[in-house]
Design an enzyme around this catalytic site. Structure first.
Site, mmCIF file in Angstrom:
data_model
loop_
_atom_site.group_PDB
_atom_site.id
_atom_site.type_symbol
_atom_site.label_atom_id
_atom_site.label_comp_id
_atom_site.label_asym_id
_atom_site.label_seq_id
_atom_site.Cartn_x
_atom_site.Cartn_y
_atom_site.Cartn_z
ATOM 1 C CD GLN A 1 -4.423 -1.287 9.159
ATOM 2 O OE1 GLN A 1 -5.017 -2.370 9.636
ATOM 3 N NE2 GLN A 1 -3.330 -1.579 9.614
ATOM 4 C CB CYS B 1 5.472 2.441 8.683
ATOM 5 S SG CYS B 1 4.271 0.918 8.052
ATOM 6 C CB SER C 1 -0.853 -4.679 2.024
ATOM 7 O OG SER C 1 0.133 -3.206 2.019
ATOM 8 C CB ALA C 2 -1.515 -9.375 0.354
ATOM 9 C CG HIS C 3 1.554 -6.369 4.968
ATOM 10 N ND1 HIS C 3 1.887 -6.265 6.909
ATOM 11 C CD2 HIS C 3 1.978 -6.112 4.414
ATOM 12 C CE1 HIS C 3 1.391 -5.103 6.750
ATOM 13 N NE2 HIS C 3 1.366 -5.297 5.088
ATOM 14 C CB ALA D 1 -0.403 -0.163 1.373
ATOM 15 C CB THR D 2 3.909 2.096 1.430
ATOM 16 O OG1 THR D 2 3.579 2.106 2.938
ATOM 17 C CG2 THR D 2 4.713 3.709 1.407
ATOM 18 C CB THR E 1 10.874 -9.941 -12.695
ATOM 19 O OG1 THR E 1 11.692 -9.630 -13.787
ATOM 20 C CG2 THR E 1 10.192 -11.435 -12.628
ATOM 21 C CG ASN F 1 -2.433 3.261 10.796
ATOM 22 O OD1 ASN F 1 -2.906 4.613 10.523
ATOM 23 N ND2 ASN F 1 -1.236 3.546 11.529
#
Length: 377
Positions: free
Chosen positions: A180, A327, A200-202, A71-72, A242, A152
């Protein structure tokens, strides 16, 4: 064993997601850009399937999903990528809020150095911005409105749907940092007035290192973004390099699981929240933000007489919690979010964030409350 209660920083990974990542690291390890053999074609097919899974979650199209490192990076592309267009069309005004993540605020500061005017809206005491204040700040030269979906630090949801309504008659672009709330508050992000979505996936039980910027078209009009990096032309020229196929596959499956299970997950998190609030009641906590406008998996609170650093140290080895954004934890300073909410300095210094998920085990709160009670001055 320490119980992990910092899911707003990052979530544990789902077993199904983990298994898929391993498969595409060890068996189907082809490059999605390799067109001359079956390994490459299998990788390309997997990437396209992941685009579909991510797009379906927010009612977007496959081609509108751009993969990034998280996301950043997505926020940087969405904001800095409009600089050239804004200058060419004399649109140098941007609206955002004082409670945004630094991944939004710092790119905005860079544009301000280049002559853009940034209007940062303050939240109310409940932690969210009033839609009317966004409308009042709009001008003819407003290029972009960038508002986070959920904060967040506090978990407070911003009124994205109502803000989108206020923007209906304006041509400004609308960007939502959904790191979030992506996969948790699903209906909101399906609003077609939202032009760009960062995720973001995490944050949804997927791998670190992969995210998306979803860029919706307005009819046949393409978003006028300029890339920040060059070389290779991947992701429609906006993110060269890639593609990390295993991470992308994991992100896709995490999105699919979120769509399938979000109601059950949210219910589990609501039950956890209620037990936590009940357990904290004897300590008379001050909860920061209106719980009626919050995610079900997070609370931010302070207890009179307790410093957050002392509390975290005391609870080390029992539960893992935080006192701010992960972060910026390497350079700890008072929370700009809580300052914007006009909390007292004592409340800010004592603020603790506890965040959990459907994978979090049950917690025996009694010894934790006892430890905190001993810290009260």
């Amino acid at each position: 064993m320490t119980i992990y209660l910092d899911c707003n920083a990052t979530t544990p990974i789902e077993a199904q997601v983990q298994n898929s990542i391993i498969k595409y690291m060890t068996e189907e390890f082809g490059n999605a850009a390799s067109r001359t053999h079956e390994y490459g074609l299998t990788a390309k097919k997997a990437v396209q399937q992941a685009r579909d899974q991510i797009a379906k979650l927010v009612n977007a199209k496959r081609e509108e999903v751009i993969f990034t490192s998280g996301a950043t990076e997505s926020n940087n592309i969405a904001i800095l990528g409009l600089q050239k267009y804004g200058i060419q069309h004399n649109k140098r005004h941007i609206i955002s809020t004082t409670i945004e993540h630094k991944a939004v605020l710092e790119p905005l500061m860079e544009l301000e150095k280049q002559g853009f005017e940034i209007s940062l809206i303050h939240p109310n005491k409940d932690g969210y911005v009033e839609p009317q204040t966004i409308k009042n700040a709009l001008r003819k030269d407003t290029l972009l409105v960038s508002i986070m979906h959920a904060n967040n630090e506090t978990g407070i949801l911003q009124p994205i749907t109502k803000i989108a309504e206020q923007l209906q008659q304006h041509q400004t672009y609308f960007h939502v940092d959904a790191a979030q709330a992506y996969g948790k508050d699903i209906p909101t992000l399906r609003n077609q007035r939202i032009d760009m979505i960062s995720a973001s996936a995490h944050k949804i039980y997927g791998p670190k290192g992969i995210g998306t910027l979803i860029i919706r078209r307005r009819g046949y009009q393409k978003m006028p973004l300029t890339p920040l990096m060059y070389g290779g032309g991947q992701e429609r020229g906006l993110k060269p390099g890639t593609l990390p196929v295993p991470l992308i596959v994991g992100f896709g499956i995490a999105s699919q699981l979120a769509l399938q299970n979000h109601k059950q997950r949210n219910q589990t998190c609501k039950q956890f929240k209620q037990k936590l609030i009940t357990a904290l009641t004897p300590l008379n906590p001050t909860i920061h933000g209106n719980l009626q406008h919050s995610l079900p998996n997070c609370i931010n609170f302070s207890i009179k007489g307790i410093d957050s650093e002392a509390a975290i140290l005391t609870l080390k080895g029992i539960i893992a919690i935080s006192n701010g954004s992960a972060c910026t934890s390497s350079n700890y300073s008072s929370s700009h979010v809580l300052q914007a909410m006009q909390l007292s300095e004592q409340q800010i210094q004592g603020a603790l964030r506890i965040s959990w998920c459907h994978l979090t085990p049950s917690v025996n709160w009694q010894p934790i409350i006892q430890h905190l009670n001993q810290l009260i001055i």
